[in-house]
Design an enzyme around this catalytic site. Structure first.
Site, PDB file in Angstrom:
ATOM      1  N   GLU A  21       0.838  -1.195   0.000  1.00 41.21           N
ATOM      2  CA  GLU A  21       0.000   0.000   0.000  1.00 41.21           C
ATOM      3  C   GLU A  21       0.876   1.249   0.000  1.00 41.21           C
ATOM      4  O   GLU A  21       2.014   1.213   0.472  1.00 41.21           O
ATOM      5  CB  GLU A  21      -0.948   0.023   1.194  1.00 41.21           C
ATOM      6  CG  GLU A  21      -0.265   0.105   2.541  1.00 41.21           C
ATOM      7  CD  GLU A  21      -1.250  -0.024   3.693  1.00 41.21           C
ATOM      8  OE1 GLU A  21      -1.950   0.956   3.983  1.00 41.21           O
ATOM      9  OE2 GLU A  21      -1.308  -1.109   4.296  1.00 41.21           O
ATOM     10  N   LYS A  44       2.388   4.635   1.341  1.00 46.61           N
ATOM     11  CA  LYS A  44       2.601   5.176   2.683  1.00 46.61           C
ATOM     12  C   LYS A  44       2.130   6.626   2.660  1.00 46.61           C
ATOM     13  O   LYS A  44       2.771   7.484   2.077  1.00 46.61           O
ATOM     14  CB  LYS A  44       4.068   5.085   3.085  1.00 46.61           C
ATOM     15  CG  LYS A  44       4.289   5.534   4.514  1.00 46.61           C
ATOM     16  CD  LYS A  44       5.730   5.358   4.929  1.00 46.61           C
ATOM     17  CE  LYS A  44       5.946   5.801   6.352  1.00 46.61           C
ATOM     18  NZ  LYS A  44       5.571   7.183   6.635  1.00 46.61           N
ATOM     19  N   ARG A  91       0.662   9.362  18.010  1.00 46.40           N
ATOM     20  CA  ARG A  91       1.809   8.588  18.482  1.00 46.40           C
ATOM     21  C   ARG A  91       2.565   9.349  19.572  1.00 46.40           C
ATOM     22  O   ARG A  91       3.282   8.776  20.370  1.00 46.40           O
ATOM     23  CB  ARG A  91       2.734   8.293  17.295  1.00 46.40           C
ATOM     24  CG  ARG A  91       3.775   7.273  17.606  1.00 46.40           C
ATOM     25  CD  ARG A  91       4.586   6.910  16.383  1.00 46.40           C
ATOM     26  NE  ARG A  91       3.758   6.244  15.393  1.00 46.40           N
ATOM     27  CZ  ARG A  91       3.920   6.344  14.095  1.00 46.40           C
ATOM     28  NH1 ARG A  91       4.869   7.101  13.606  1.00 46.40           N
ATOM     29  NH2 ARG A  91       3.148   5.700  13.265  1.00 46.40           N
ATOM     30  N   GLU A 151      -3.774   6.766   9.270  1.00 43.27           N
ATOM     31  CA  GLU A 151      -3.027   7.988   8.970  1.00 43.27           C
ATOM     32  C   GLU A 151      -4.022   9.072   8.591  1.00 43.27           C
ATOM     33  O   GLU A 151      -4.767   8.935   7.620  1.00 43.27           O
ATOM     34  CB  GLU A 151      -2.056   7.722   7.816  1.00 43.27           C
ATOM     35  CG  GLU A 151      -1.006   8.771   7.626  1.00 43.27           C
ATOM     36  CD  GLU A 151       0.204   8.588   8.544  1.00 43.27           C
ATOM     37  OE1 GLU A 151       1.085   9.459   8.492  1.00 43.27           O
ATOM     38  OE2 GLU A 151       0.277   7.618   9.314  1.00 43.27           O
ATOM     39  N   LYS A 154       3.750  -5.530   3.838  1.00 38.53           N
ATOM     40  CA  LYS A 154       3.516  -6.327   5.050  1.00 38.53           C
ATOM     41  C   LYS A 154       3.312  -7.781   4.626  1.00 38.53           C
ATOM     42  O   LYS A 154       2.633  -8.039   3.636  1.00 38.53           O
ATOM     43  CB  LYS A 154       2.271  -5.846   5.784  1.00 38.53           C
ATOM     44  CG  LYS A 154       2.354  -4.414   6.256  1.00 38.53           C
ATOM     45  CD  LYS A 154       1.037  -3.947   6.811  1.00 38.53           C
ATOM     46  CE  LYS A 154       1.076  -2.459   7.093  1.00 38.53           C
ATOM     47  NZ  LYS A 154      -0.252  -1.933   7.362  1.00 38.53           N
TER      48      LYS A 154
END
Length: 185
Positions: A6, A8, A29, A66, A183
């Site tokens: 995918e 980023k 985060r 995100e 991933k």
């Protein structure tokens, strides 16, 4: 080996927590150990469901994603800010981060933010599919937004082909990316 590939997204990472299908927590985060509570601001982003669809979601579900500012919204925001003598943002990533960390959620609500979800964290009360690609489909089924460019591939050669494909499409995306994520599926 099967991989999930995918783009980023260049934005700010968030963690969304749902209890019995209802959004109860949202955090950035932060410093890597302690995140910032941004629940009130996240609740103003239209693409983030306050309540999950369907009935088969876990009792506790942490979703990672995100938050970003689409390019068109970024241009319009800066143009309006410049017209009235307000501060403009250098890039969409800074705009997203600054917008999400506002003390007044009405300011966040006035800004064009969006999200792509890409992973799960804590899960209690249900069994998720074994494959990452299937988990992403579940997230979509529950009303969470996932990137339409996500693709499952086999082997390094297909990973490289995906990378080249994204490189060709990159200029046409309505958002900024800063690479590709792979991933193991």
């Amino acid at each position: 080996i099967e991989y999930v590939c995918e783009p980023k997204i260049d934005g700010i990472a968030v963690s969304l927590s749902y209890e019995s299908g209802v959004l109860t927590k949202a955090a950035t985060r932060g410093d890597g150990v302690v995140g910032e509570n941004v629940l009130q601001n996240v609740r103003t982003i239209q693409s983030i469901p306050l309540k999950l669809r369907s009935r088969d979601f876990p009792r506790i579900l942490e979703v990672r994603g995100e938050v970003y500012m689409p390019l068109e919204g970024f241009k319009e925001f800066n143009m309006r800010a410049d017209e009235v003598g307000d501060k403009t943002f250098v890039n969409p990533r800074n705009a997203a981060a600054g917008s999400l960390r506002q003390l007044d959620s009405r300011v966040t609500a006035s800004r064009p933010l969006d999200i792509f979800c890409y992973a799960v964290g804590e899960v209690e009360g249900a069994e998720l599919p074994a494959k990452h690609s299937e988990i992403l489909l579940k997230l979509k089924e529950w009303g969470l937004r996932v990137n339409p460019e996500i693709k499952a591939v086999k082997g390094i050669k297909e990973c490289c082909n995906y990378y080249k494909s994204i490189g060709k499409k990159r200029e046409g995306f309505p958002y900024e990316i800063d690479g590709v994520v792979y991933k193991v599926n």
